[in-house]
Design an enzyme around this catalytic site. Structure first.
Site, PDB file in Angstrom:
ATOM      1  N   THR A 186       0.851  -1.189   0.000  1.00 53.62           N
ATOM      2  CA  THR A 186       0.000   0.000   0.000  1.00 53.62           C
ATOM      3  C   THR A 186       0.886   1.237   0.000  1.00 53.62           C
ATOM      4  O   THR A 186       2.066   1.171   0.342  1.00 53.62           O
ATOM      5  CB  THR A 186      -0.939   0.082   1.231  1.00 53.62           C
ATOM      6  OG1 THR A 186      -0.171   0.383   2.403  1.00 53.62           O
ATOM      7  CG2 THR A 186      -1.720  -1.201   1.421  1.00 53.62           C
ATOM      8  N   SER A 209       5.719  -0.316   8.303  1.00 54.74           N
ATOM      9  CA  SER A 209       5.368   0.051   6.931  1.00 54.74           C
ATOM     10  C   SER A 209       4.049   0.819   6.896  1.00 54.74           C
ATOM     11  O   SER A 209       3.318   0.894   7.887  1.00 54.74           O
ATOM     12  CB  SER A 209       5.277  -1.197   6.045  1.00 54.74           C
ATOM     13  OG  SER A 209       4.256  -2.047   6.518  1.00 54.74           O
ATOM     14  N   HIS A 210       3.751   1.384   5.733  1.00 54.67           N
ATOM     15  CA  HIS A 210       2.576   2.247   5.592  1.00 54.67           C
ATOM     16  C   HIS A 210       1.299   1.546   6.014  1.00 54.67           C
ATOM     17  O   HIS A 210       0.507   2.076   6.805  1.00 54.67           O
ATOM     18  CB  HIS A 210       2.458   2.733   4.139  1.00 54.67           C
ATOM     19  CG  HIS A 210       1.215   3.528   3.872  1.00 54.67           C
ATOM     20  ND1 HIS A 210       0.045   2.944   3.414  1.00 54.67           N
ATOM     21  CD2 HIS A 210       0.942   4.841   4.024  1.00 54.67           C
ATOM     22  CE1 HIS A 210      -0.886   3.869   3.293  1.00 54.67           C
ATOM     23  NE2 HIS A 210      -0.378   5.022   3.649  1.00 54.67           N
ATOM     24  N   ALA A 211       1.050   0.346   5.498  1.00 59.32           N
ATOM     25  CA  ALA A 211      -0.196  -0.363   5.798  1.00 59.32           C
ATOM     26  C   ALA A 211      -0.324  -0.649   7.291  1.00 59.32           C
ATOM     27  O   ALA A 211      -1.416  -0.549   7.858  1.00 59.32           O
ATOM     28  CB  ALA A 211      -0.265  -1.662   5.000  1.00 59.32           C
TER      29      ALA A 211
END
Length: 252
Positions: A186, A209-211
């Site tokens: 993502t 991480s982003h997600a």
């Protein structure tokens, strides 16, 4: 964009409650150990906020840059160098800078650039769908037991829902409220999907991480680094995602 972590002087915040529970561990009851672990946790919190902020500021100018490059592509199309404005992305910036007057380009320069574009477009087409890195090398197989997929626990909690494999933005509309979002990765453009998803399973990434960060912000379970989530899980299946254990099992 994140503007910083939750206030340290707010004992009711979720992160402060988690830190308090961690510091209550018998091995951390000494003052030195508590101080060291607290510094590590604060550094990790600051690092995550900095990571998100740097992503935001780094990508903020991309839309304007993209429009400028596509305008260059449109002018190169009119000059016969490319067939579509998007083809400008097959040229290097120094090759574009060599053009002094796009309306009066020498025939040999047009031919040379057109040849480069065609060759690079063909090479790119050959690599379509070919992963640059073998996921099995980054996320080696592990003993899954009765789980369909295993990965890194990234956002605590459990949720049951229908699998919806989303591989690219063109498929965003397929995600229904309550679905389990299964995806290869993502970025900020995927964030609106988290409002609808019951849980998230991602092929790549880890706890920072982003997600993972967005899933924690929305309070939904997340499993990162599954490696094979988008291939092992099938649209329409009912699964239970355990974001605390990093496991996805078939719903009973």
């Amino acid at each position: 964009m994140l503007v910083g972590r939750e206030r340290e002087d707010d004992p009711g915040s979720r992160s402060e409650r988690a830190l308090a529970a961690l510091l209550d561990h018998p091995l951390l009851r000494g003052g030195r150990a508590r101080s060291l672990v607290t510094r590590w946790v604060r550094a990790a919190q600051d690092g995550m906020a900095f990571r998100e902020d740097s992503h935001f500021y780094f990508t903020a100018g991309l839309p304007a840059m993209r429009r400028a490059l596509l305008e260059m592509g449109a002018r190169l199309r009119d000059a016969g160098v490319v067939d579509e404005p998007f083809d400008v992305f097959h040229l290097r910036i120094e090759e574009v800078r060599e053009i002094t007057d796009v309306t009066r380009m020498p025939a040999d320069q047009v031919a040379r650039l057109r040849s480069l574009v065609r060759a690079r477009a063909a090479a790119r087409a050959e690599l379509t769908g070919v992963p640059m890195i073998d996921p099995a090398r980054v996320f080696p197989a592990r003993d899954r037991g009765d789980a369909l997929v295993c990965g890194t626990p990234a956002s605590a909690g459990t949720a049951t829902g229908t699998v919806r494999v989303i591989r690219e933005p063109a498929e965003f509309h397929r995600l229904e409220t309550g679905d389990v979002l299964v995806c290869p990765y993502t970025n900020p453009s995927w964030t609106p999907l988290f409002q609808r998803a019951a849980a998230v399973v991602v092929d790549t990434g880890a706890a920072a991480s982003h997600a993972a960060i967005v899933a924690r912000e929305y309070g939904i379970p997340a499993v990162m680094g599954s490696g094979t989530g988008t291939t092992a899980l099938v649209d329409g299946d009912r699964v239970t995602v355990d974001g605390s254990a990093g496991r996805v099992t078939r719903a009973s």
